[in-house]
Design a protein around this motif. Structure first.
Motif, PDB file in Angstrom:
ATOM      1  N   LEU A 120       0.729  -1.433  -0.091  1.00 49.07           N
ATOM      2  CA  LEU A 120       0.273   0.267   0.064  1.00 49.07           C
ATOM      3  C   LEU A 120       0.563   0.931   0.251  1.00 49.07           C
ATOM      4  O   LEU A 120       1.343   1.613   0.989  1.00 49.07           O
ATOM      5  CB  LEU A 120      -0.842   0.037   1.140  1.00 49.07           C
ATOM      6  CG  LEU A 120      -1.736  -1.566   1.173  1.00 49.07           C
ATOM      7  CD1 LEU A 120      -2.237  -0.601   3.028  1.00 49.07           C
ATOM      8  CD2 LEU A 120      -2.859  -1.459   0.437  1.00 49.07           C
ATOM      9  N   THR A 121       1.211   2.039  -1.176  1.00 51.29           N
ATOM     10  CA  THR A 121       1.490   3.592  -1.554  1.00 51.29           C
ATOM     11  C   THR A 121       1.907   4.373  -0.895  1.00 51.29           C
ATOM     12  O   THR A 121       0.987   4.543  -0.056  1.00 51.29           O
ATOM     13  CB  THR A 121       2.041   3.218  -2.356  1.00 51.29           C
ATOM     14  OG1 THR A 121       1.087   3.957  -3.015  1.00 51.29           O
ATOM     15  CG2 THR A 121       2.370   1.591  -4.128  1.00 51.29           C
ATOM     16  N   ALA A 122       2.518   5.184   0.023  1.00 54.62           N
ATOM     17  CA  ALA A 122       2.527   6.108   0.023  1.00 54.62           C
ATOM     18  C   ALA A 122       3.776   6.818  -0.512  1.00 54.62           C
ATOM     19  O   ALA A 122       4.810   6.943  -1.274  1.00 54.62           O
ATOM     20  CB  ALA A 122       2.934   5.986   1.704  1.00 54.62           C
ATOM     21  N   PRO A 123       3.987   8.785  -0.800  1.00 55.09           N
ATOM     22  CA  PRO A 123       5.101   9.316  -0.946  1.00 55.09           C
ATOM     23  C   PRO A 123       6.421   9.121  -0.173  1.00 55.09           C
ATOM     24  O   PRO A 123       6.149   8.514   0.335  1.00 55.09           O
ATOM     25  CB  PRO A 123       4.380  10.332  -0.746  1.00 55.09           C
ATOM     26  CG  PRO A 123       3.473  10.992  -0.004  1.00 55.09           C
ATOM     27  CD  PRO A 123       2.551   9.264   0.436  1.00 55.09           C
ATOM     28  N   GLY A 124       7.468   8.673  -1.715  1.00 56.68           N
ATOM     29  CA  GLY A 124       8.808   7.740  -0.561  1.00 56.68           C
ATOM     30  C   GLY A 124       8.465   5.857  -0.629  1.00 56.68           C
ATOM     31  O   GLY A 124       9.354   5.906  -1.045  1.00 56.68           O
ATOM     32  N   ALA A 125       7.774   5.817  -1.655  1.00 58.62           N
ATOM     33  CA  ALA A 125       7.437   4.559  -1.307  1.00 58.62           C
ATOM     34  C   ALA A 125       6.167   4.030  -2.355  1.00 58.62           C
ATOM     35  O   ALA A 125       5.780   3.216  -2.465  1.00 58.62           O
ATOM     36  CB  ALA A 125       7.605   3.528   0.213  1.00 58.62           C
ATOM     37  N   GLY A 126       6.249   4.374  -3.541  1.00 58.28           N
ATOM     38  CA  GLY A 126       5.274   4.327  -4.879  1.00 58.28           C
ATOM     39  C   GLY A 126       6.433   3.224  -5.724  1.00 58.28           C
ATOM     40  O   GLY A 126       7.773   2.943  -5.194  1.00 58.28           O
ATOM     41  N   PRO A 127       6.258   2.856  -7.129  1.00 55.34           N
ATOM     42  CA  PRO A 127       6.728   2.275  -7.421  1.00 55.34           C
ATOM     43  C   PRO A 127       8.352   2.660  -7.777  1.00 55.34           C
ATOM     44  O   PRO A 127       8.981   1.380  -9.183  1.00 55.34           O
ATOM     45  CB  PRO A 127       5.754   2.361  -9.031  1.00 55.34           C
ATOM     46  CG  PRO A 127       4.091   2.511  -8.964  1.00 55.34           C
ATOM     47  CD  PRO A 127       4.537   2.797  -7.473  1.00 55.34           C
ATOM     48  N   ALA A 128       8.282   3.701  -7.974  1.00 55.96           N
ATOM     49  CA  ALA A 128       9.438   4.246  -8.262  1.00 55.96           C
ATOM     50  C   ALA A 128      10.701   3.884  -8.037  1.00 55.96           C
ATOM     51  O   ALA A 128      11.689   3.668  -7.772  1.00 55.96           O
ATOM     52  CB  ALA A 128       9.249   5.920  -8.924  1.00 55.96           C
ATOM     53  N   GLU A 129      11.016   4.171  -6.587  1.00 53.19           N
ATOM     54  CA  GLU A 129      11.297   3.807  -5.245  1.00 53.19           C
ATOM     55  C   GLU A 129      11.107   2.342  -5.320  1.00 53.19           C
ATOM     56  O   GLU A 129      12.397   1.383  -4.407  1.00 53.19           O
ATOM     57  CB  GLU A 129      11.122   4.459  -3.685  1.00 53.19           C
ATOM     58  CG  GLU A 129      10.420   5.908  -3.772  1.00 53.19           C
ATOM     59  CD  GLU A 129       9.580   6.930  -4.613  1.00 53.19           C
ATOM     60  OE1 GLU A 129       9.414   7.851  -4.841  1.00 53.19           O
ATOM     61  OE2 GLU A 129       8.446   5.689  -5.507  1.00 53.19           O
ATOM     62  N   ILE A 130      10.082   1.806  -4.955  1.00 51.56           N
ATOM     63  CA  ILE A 130       9.929   0.297  -5.239  1.00 51.56           C
ATOM     64  C   ILE A 130      11.413  -0.212  -5.737  1.00 51.56           C
ATOM     65  O   ILE A 130      12.281  -1.078  -5.724  1.00 51.56           O
ATOM     66  CB  ILE A 130       8.997  -0.307  -5.034  1.00 51.56           C
ATOM     67  CG1 ILE A 130       8.465  -0.251  -4.326  1.00 51.56           C
ATOM     68  CG2 ILE A 130       9.128  -1.935  -5.700  1.00 51.56           C
ATOM     69  CD1 ILE A 130       6.682  -0.191  -4.037  1.00 51.56           C
ATOM     70  N   GLY A 131      11.450  -0.107  -7.364  1.00 55.51           N
ATOM     71  CA  GLY A 131      11.837  -0.784  -8.380  1.00 55.51           C
ATOM     72  C   GLY A 131      13.306   0.398  -7.924  1.00 55.51           C
ATOM     73  O   GLY A 131      14.320  -1.131  -8.281  1.00 55.51           O
ATOM     74  N   ALA A 132      13.512   0.821  -7.435  1.00 56.88           N
ATOM     75  CA  ALA A 132      15.356   1.256  -7.405  1.00 56.88           C
ATOM     76  C   ALA A 132      15.390   0.368  -6.095  1.00 56.88           C
ATOM     77  O   ALA A 132      16.744   0.139  -6.428  1.00 56.88           O
ATOM     78  CB  ALA A 132      15.162   3.163  -6.987  1.00 56.88           C
ATOM     79  N   ALA A 133      14.534   0.663  -4.936  1.00 52.51           N
ATOM     80  CA  ALA A 133      15.338  -0.872  -4.022  1.00 52.51           C
ATOM     81  C   ALA A 133      15.475  -2.247  -3.750  1.00 52.51           C
ATOM     82  O   ALA A 133      16.470  -2.579  -4.394  1.00 52.51           O
ATOM     83  CB  ALA A 133      14.567  -0.800  -2.315  1.00 52.51           C
ATOM     84  N   LEU A 134      14.617  -2.490  -5.620  1.00 45.79           N
ATOM     85  CA  LEU A 134      15.298  -3.711  -5.983  1.00 45.79           C
ATOM     86  C   LEU A 134      16.740  -3.684  -6.663  1.00 45.79           C
ATOM     87  O   LEU A 134      16.652  -4.838  -6.671  1.00 45.79           O
ATOM     88  CB  LEU A 134      13.899  -4.412  -7.050  1.00 45.79           C
ATOM     89  CG  LEU A 134      12.784  -5.111  -5.990  1.00 45.79           C
ATOM     90  CD1 LEU A 134      11.451  -4.989  -7.011  1.00 45.79           C
ATOM     91  CD2 LEU A 134      12.547  -5.427  -4.741  1.00 45.79           C
ATOM     92  N   LEU A 135      16.056  -3.507  -7.147  1.00 48.91           N
ATOM     93  CA  LEU A 135      17.668  -2.604  -8.650  1.00 48.91           C
ATOM     94  C   LEU A 135      18.507  -2.739  -7.350  1.00 48.91           C
ATOM     95  O   LEU A 135      19.465  -2.661  -8.018  1.00 48.91           O
ATOM     96  CB  LEU A 135      17.355  -1.723  -9.467  1.00 48.91           C
ATOM     97  CG  LEU A 135      16.926  -1.884 -10.368  1.00 48.91           C
ATOM     98  CD1 LEU A 135      16.136  -0.472 -11.550  1.00 48.91           C
ATOM     99  CD2 LEU A 135      16.786  -3.071 -11.155  1.00 48.91           C
ATOM    100  N   ALA A 136      18.697  -1.996  -6.382  1.00 50.13           N
ATOM    101  CA  ALA A 136      19.611  -1.741  -5.532  1.00 50.13           C
ATOM    102  C   ALA A 136      20.793  -3.037  -4.598  1.00 50.13           C
ATOM    103  O   ALA A 136      22.023  -3.070  -4.726  1.00 50.13           O
ATOM    104  CB  ALA A 136      19.858  -0.936  -4.010  1.00 50.13           C
ATOM    105  N   VAL A 137      20.005  -4.142  -5.078  1.00 51.72           N
ATOM    106  CA  VAL A 137      20.174  -5.904  -4.803  1.00 51.72           C
ATOM    107  C   VAL A 137      20.375  -6.229  -5.762  1.00 51.72           C
ATOM    108  O   VAL A 137      19.698  -6.572  -6.825  1.00 51.72           O
ATOM    109  CB  VAL A 137      20.070  -6.518  -3.575  1.00 51.72           C
ATOM    110  CG1 VAL A 137      20.130  -5.475  -1.743  1.00 51.72           C
ATOM    111  CG2 VAL A 137      18.726  -6.437  -3.899  1.00 51.72           C
ATOM    112  N   PRO A 138      22.184  -7.109  -6.290  1.00 57.15           N
ATOM    113  CA  PRO A 138      21.962  -8.138  -7.602  1.00 57.15           C
ATOM    114  C   PRO A 138      20.242  -9.405  -7.352  1.00 57.15           C
ATOM    115  O   PRO A 138      21.069 -10.291  -6.032  1.00 57.15           O
ATOM    116  CB  PRO A 138      23.449  -8.344  -7.997  1.00 57.15           C
ATOM    117  CG  PRO A 138      23.613  -8.339  -5.710  1.00 57.15           C
ATOM    118  CD  PRO A 138      23.009  -7.526  -4.711  1.00 57.15           C
TER     119      PRO A 138
END
Length: 425
Positions: free
Chosen positions: A147-165
């Motif tokens: 359940l998203t919020a400012p700072g935790a939307g699709p873009a931020e979730i995507g970036a967090a996933l890309l931060a670990v290999p």
């Protein structure tokens, strides 16, 4: 003899179901109507009306409810008892004051749009919470609804996933479910990063195998088949017995405290036994291993246990620089550079650092590194003697090599502990 008074009717109605003609009496009869502006508009209650409260900060809105002299109507979306306003209302006024009429929740709607059951999903809310919890759950679990919020939307979730290999995920972004602007889009984390996402309510984060699966009796994420923790060494592929022994691993896990929503580093992972066990307990995990065959072994052990562990092939401390901040760090062994590695890990760890080593000469350096970094410095020498069979159906004690287990917990200013001495001030 007087009879007990009949309970009074609820004075607060919480309506999550879509407005229908039969709800008109609730709207017209309410002394106070609370809701988002779009809910008030749909109900035909102008936001400027004296009896209207546009929901924003909860405290003043609840004060208005407390002062109301007649029935109160709260307009919500979906199931308001699921990460919704029912909790705050029940805490303030008591459950007996509420009549809740839920609709279909947004999580159920999102999974319905992609034709998947969700009794095995993890649901995490980012509203008013640290977004790291949502990011780490997405890294660790293969069927997640955020359940998203400012700072935790699709873009931020995507970036967090890309931060670990090496953590494979796809995203389903659900916008305005049930509304005129409904949109359900599937895309990769990289595609999500480069876009703006106004008005998103639910993001599904799905990994391999996040499909239908077997029928279940217990809701929530599927647990590994074998139970317990501190698994025997033969549960992991390893080389030349280079695997953290079960007794040592059990204590290390107890001090690390891995849990869902947190991130753990396993530095000098070796076979990855600690990394895998942390992942089995629900944490997101990054394993750092300098030997290429060791990194492959970590991946194989993670796959064998059905968990996701991000593996970084590199040497600490340099390999740690690009990683997201961990809650806890496990450091296995190490040479003369061990204090420097512990210092680098402690600089990033939010909560705990645990170190195992066999060389007595390294203990003082590790303790000093922990204390200089603002951590406590505790530890034990752990030696186990296992029952080993002898001829004649008798057993002997077979000693396992002694290991030092050191750990430190970050000292906050509120504890009153002097990090340089370990003494209370």
């Amino acid at each position: 003899m007087t009879s007990a008074a009949a309970p009074s009717a609820p004075r607060i109605t919480v309506l999550g179901a879509a407005l229908a003609p039969e709800h008109r009496a609730l709207v017209d009869g309410a002394a106070l109507v609370l809701g988002a502006r779009r809910h008030l508009d749909a109900a035909g209650v102008p936001a400027t009306a004296a009896r209207a409260v546009v929901l924003g900060p909860l405290a003043p809105a609840l004060d208005r409810v407390a002062a109301a002299t007649g029935p109160v109507l709260v307009l919500a979306s979906g199931d308001p008892g699921f990460f919704g306003i029912v909790r705050a209302l029940a805490e303030r006024f008591g459950p007996e004051a509420l009549a809740v009429r839920p609709g279909a929740g947004s999580v159920a709607e999102a999974f319905a749009r992609v034709g998947l059951p969700w009794d095995d999903a993890v649901v995490v809310s980012a509203h008013g919470r640290d977004p790291r919890t949502a990011f780490n759950v997405c890294r660790a679990q293969r069927k997640v609804a955020v359940l998203t919020a400012p700072g935790a939307g699709p873009a931020e979730i995507g970036a967090a996933l890309l931060a670990v290999p090496g953590v494979e995920r796809r995203l389903v972004v659900a916008t305005d479910l049930g509304g005129p602007g409904e949109s359900v889009r599937e895309l990769t984390p990289a595609q999500a990063v480069g876009q703006d996402w106004p008005g998103v309510h639910v993001v599904l984060c799905l990994g391999p195998g996040a499909g239908v699966g077997a029928m279940r009796a217990l809701a929530g994420p599927e647990r590994p088949a074998e139970g317990g923790w501190g698994l025997p060494e033969d549960a992991f592929e390893h080389r030349d017995s280079l695997v953290t022994k079960a007794e040592v691993r059990a204590l290390a896990l107890a001090r690390l405290g891995p849990r869902p929503g947190e991130l753990v580093w396993d530095v000098g992972a070796g076979s990855g036994s600690v990394a895998v066990e942390c992942a089995r307990l629900g944490a997101a995990v990054v394993a750092v291993e300098r030997a290429e065959d060791g990194a492959e072994r970590v991946r194989a052990n993670a796959a064998a246990h059905g968990v996701d562990v991000a593996v970084v092939h590199g040497s600490a401390p340099q390999a740690l620089d690009a990683l997201p901040e961990p809650d806890a760090v496990f450091v296995g062994g190490g040479g003369a550079d061990l204090p420097a590695i512990v210092t680098a890990c402690a600089a990033r760890a939010r909560r705990t650092v645990v170190v195992t080593l066999v060389a007595l000469d390294r203990v003082a350096g590790v303790r000093a590194a922990l204390r200089a970094s603002g951590f406590t410095a505790e530890g034990v020498q752990l030696q186990a003697s296992r029952l080993a069979p002898l001829p004649g159906e008798v057993v002997r004690l077979a000693a396992v090599n002694p290991v030092f287990v050191l750990w430190g917990t970050r000292i906050s200013l509120a504890t009153g502990v002097d990090p340089t001495s370990g003494a209370h001030t």
